[in-house]
Motif scaffolding. Structure first.
Motif, mmCIF file in Angstrom:
data_model
loop_
_atom_site.group_PDB
_atom_site.id
_atom_site.type_symbol
_atom_site.label_atom_id
_atom_site.label_comp_id
_atom_site.label_asym_id
_atom_site.label_seq_id
_atom_site.Cartn_x
_atom_site.Cartn_y
_atom_site.Cartn_z
ATOM 1 N N UNK A 185 72.306 42.404 29.870
ATOM 2 C CA UNK A 185 72.216 41.587 31.085
ATOM 3 C C UNK A 185 72.629 42.402 32.311
ATOM 4 N N UNK A 186 73.676 43.207 32.161
ATOM 5 C CA UNK A 186 74.097 44.060 33.277
ATOM 6 C C UNK A 186 72.999 45.068 33.607
ATOM 7 N N UNK A 187 72.434 45.688 32.592
ATOM 8 C CA UNK A 187 71.376 46.677 32.819
ATOM 9 C C UNK A 187 70.145 46.041 33.460
ATOM 10 N N UNK A 188 69.806 44.847 33.039
ATOM 11 C CA UNK A 188 68.642 44.170 33.626
ATOM 12 C C UNK A 188 68.871 43.889 35.109
ATOM 13 N N UNK A 189 70.070 43.454 35.462
ATOM 14 C CA UNK A 189 70.361 43.211 36.879
ATOM 15 C C UNK A 189 70.315 44.514 37.673
ATOM 16 N N UNK A 190 70.851 45.576 37.077
ATOM 17 C CA UNK A 190 70.850 46.868 37.758
ATOM 18 C C UNK A 190 69.417 47.330 38.024
ATOM 19 N N UNK A 191 68.587 47.285 37.000
ATOM 20 C CA UNK A 191 67.231 47.820 37.130
ATOM 21 C C UNK A 191 66.317 46.931 37.962
ATOM 22 N N UNK A 192 66.659 45.660 38.122
ATOM 23 C CA UNK A 192 65.812 44.785 38.940
ATOM 24 C C UNK A 192 65.923 45.129 40.420
ATOM 25 N N UNK A 193 67.077 45.682 40.826
ATOM 26 C CA UNK A 193 67.259 46.095 42.216
ATOM 27 C C UNK A 193 68.437 47.076 42.269
ATOM 28 N N UNK A 194 68.190 48.348 41.919
ATOM 29 C CA UNK A 194 69.283 49.312 41.834
ATOM 30 C C UNK A 194 70.085 49.462 43.126
ATOM 31 N N UNK A 195 69.412 49.468 44.264
ATOM 32 C CA UNK A 195 70.126 49.644 45.528
ATOM 33 C C UNK A 195 71.080 48.487 45.779
ATOM 34 N N UNK A 196 70.598 47.265 45.601
ATOM 35 C CA UNK A 196 71.460 46.105 45.813
ATOM 36 C C UNK A 196 72.617 46.099 44.826
ATOM 37 N N UNK A 197 72.328 46.443 43.569
ATOM 38 C CA UNK A 197 73.375 46.420 42.545
ATOM 39 C C UNK A 197 74.507 47.376 42.912
ATOM 40 N N UNK A 198 74.149 48.642 43.205
ATOM 41 C CA UNK A 198 75.196 49.624 43.456
ATOM 42 C C UNK A 198 75.885 49.420 44.805
ATOM 43 N N UNK A 199 75.169 48.975 45.804
ATOM 44 C CA UNK A 199 75.770 48.845 47.131
ATOM 45 C C UNK A 199 76.518 47.525 47.321
ATOM 46 N N UNK A 200 76.115 46.480 46.595
ATOM 47 C CA UNK A 200 76.725 45.161 46.823
ATOM 48 C C UNK A 200 77.555 44.638 45.655
ATOM 49 N N UNK A 201 77.173 44.976 44.427
ATOM 50 C CA UNK A 201 77.777 44.326 43.263
ATOM 51 C C UNK A 201 78.676 45.229 42.428
ATOM 52 N N UNK A 202 78.367 46.517 42.384
ATOM 53 C CA UNK A 202 79.070 47.412 41.463
ATOM 54 C C UNK A 202 80.577 47.409 41.688
ATOM 55 N N UNK A 203 81.015 47.641 42.916
ATOM 56 C CA UNK A 203 82.451 47.786 43.150
ATOM 57 C C UNK A 203 83.243 46.511 42.863
ATOM 58 N N UNK A 204 82.817 45.343 43.382
ATOM 59 C CA UNK A 204 83.603 44.142 43.056
ATOM 60 C C UNK A 204 83.603 43.813 41.568
ATOM 61 N N UNK A 205 82.504 44.071 40.869
ATOM 62 C CA UNK A 205 82.477 43.808 39.434
ATOM 63 C C UNK A 205 83.344 44.810 38.674
ATOM 64 N N UNK A 206 83.379 46.061 39.154
ATOM 65 C CA UNK A 206 84.245 47.052 38.532
ATOM 66 C C UNK A 206 85.709 46.676 38.736
ATOM 67 N N UNK A 207 86.055 46.229 39.928
ATOM 68 C CA UNK A 207 87.435 45.813 40.195
ATOM 69 C C UNK A 207 87.839 44.643 39.300
ATOM 70 N N UNK A 208 86.910 43.714 39.075
ATOM 71 C CA UNK A 208 87.203 42.576 38.199
ATOM 72 C C UNK A 208 87.417 43.039 36.762
ATOM 73 N N UNK A 209 86.568 43.977 36.294
ATOM 74 C CA UNK A 209 86.725 44.511 34.939
ATOM 75 C C UNK A 209 88.043 45.262 34.815
ATOM 76 N N UNK A 210 88.425 45.981 35.860
ATOM 77 C CA UNK A 210 89.684 46.721 35.858
ATOM 78 C C UNK A 210 90.875 45.777 35.744
ATOM 79 N N UNK A 211 90.816 44.670 36.467
ATOM 80 C CA UNK A 211 91.908 43.695 36.419
ATOM 81 C C UNK A 211 92.058 43.115 35.017
#
Length: 376
Positions: free
Chosen positions: A32-58
């Motif tokens: 599911x994560x890969x599908x979201x990434x590949x559907x719009x890589x620019x949006x995923x990395x610029x808008x979603x990656x960091x907050x989702x990484x911070x949540x996983x880190x917590x």
């Protein structure tokens, strides 16, 4: 529980400790994560990656008992060890202390760093048969000198499957001598409270006993050392505008374009594995520990081998010394559908058999292993 994993039903998979095995539900979450990434890589990395990484880190920090600010995701524990060792400026005459149970990849990292700086690698020779927490601790501590710059010690050893008494080792050395713990096997095998443990550095894998996808590891660094530790690859974080994250997190969170789905799926793996026992993670760890001890007793009884170490030094893996040399035995076992490592120890003339215990394993698989060894 075997159906919860994607393992070949015809094999006896007794080597979870080497490469892990990811449950189907966690693989689905990763897709599911890969599908979201590949559907719009620019949006995923610029808008979603960091907050989702911070949540996983917590989530991971809570599981490990540590401060999220000092936790960085890496691809595996070897990468974390390389980052720490590569960040320390060793001088000629310095000593780096390891043991003869140290994982080969980490030993190689230390050897290269020492050779480059003119430092020395000191190896503490520790017993396997007849080992005790006291003998291991004393064997390491007596090798520390005024020239020791770093002590690298396994939490759970790879070839011999021993749980080392790192609490005592760390308490006697820190903060005067920094300790780097190679905890590749520990997360998900034994309870962790890294803040209480107090090591300068702790490296771990999540694809093993946490059952996250391959490529999920972590590094935890004590607060006073975070500004000194660099990843092996330096990218944009070195000179990008400062934000709420520290330099430590900016450097490790982005080392170039990659597939972050293994990191972002770690919370799914933690939750899924906890769901496998009414008691959650303590129940999972206890069940795997009990199965590892039962497997060791079964193999020892069938093969005529006494238990080499006390039960307190066993987690979810166990190793036994085999009589004589057994070159090629692991490959012969694989041809019979049995996957179990037969590492040389302490030299090429002697071998061990090491077995792992995960929720998908059953006692009859270890019986099958014993039959194959006896027939070899």
């Amino acid at each position: 529980m075997r159906s919860l994993w994607a393992l070949d039903p015809d094999i006896a998979a007794l080597n979870h400790g080497s490469f892990g095995a990811t449950p189907r539900a966690v693989l689905t979450a990763q897709r599911r994560v890969r599908d979201r990434l590949e559907s719009n890589p620019t949006e995923f990395f610029e808008d979603h990656y960091q907050p989702e990484l911070d949540a996983a880190r917590t989530t991971l920090a809570a599981f490990l008992g540590t401060d999220p600010a000092g936790l960085a995701f890496v691809t595996n524990a070897t990468t974390a060890v390389a980052a720490v060792v590569g960040s320390i400026e060793f001088d000629r005459g310095d000593e780096i202390l390891i043991t003869d149970h140290t994982y080969n990849a980490c030993r190689n990292t230390v050897e290269v760093a020492a050779a480059r700086a003119g430092a020395s690698v000191v190896v503490a020779a520790l017993p396997f048969v007849g080992a005790s927490p006291e003998s291991v601790a004393e064997g390491i501590l007596t090798k520390v000198t005024s020239r020791t710059r770093l002590v690298v010690v396994d939490h759970v050893t790879s070839p011999t499957a021993l749980v080392f008494p790192i609490e005592r080792i760390i308490s006697e050395l820190e903060p005067h001598v920094p300790v780097l713990v190679d905890g590749a096997h520990a997360p998900g095998m034994i309870p962790l409270d890294l803040t209480r443990l107090g090591a300068s550095y702790y490296a771990g894998n999540l694809h093993k006993w946490v059952c996250a996808p391959k490529g999920a590891g972590f590094l935890v660094v004590a607060e006073h050392l975070r500004d000194q530790v660099r990843p092996t690859v330096i990218s944009h974080g070195w000179n990008t505008a400062r934000d709420a994250r520290s330099m430590f997190q900016r450097l490790f969170d982005w080392t170039g374009t990659f597939d972050p789905s293994a990191w972002l799926t770690v919370p799914d793996a933690i939750a899924f594995m906890a769901s496998l026992d009414p008691a959650g993670w303590p129940g999972v760890m206890a069940a795997n520990h009990g199965l590892a001890l039962a497997a060791r007793d079964l193999l020892g009884g069938r093969l005529g081998i006494d238990a080499p170490v006390p039960e307190e030094m066993i987690g979810s893996m166990a190793a036994l010394p085999l009589a004589g040399t057994r070159p090629g035995l692991a490959e012969r076992l694989r041809r019979q559908g049995i996957v179990a490592p037969i590492p040389p120890w302490p030299s090429a003339e002697h071998h061990l058999v090491r077995v792992s215990a995960q929720r998908y394993n059953t006692l009859d698989e270890y019986d099958r292993l014993a039959d194959a060894i006896l027939a070899d």
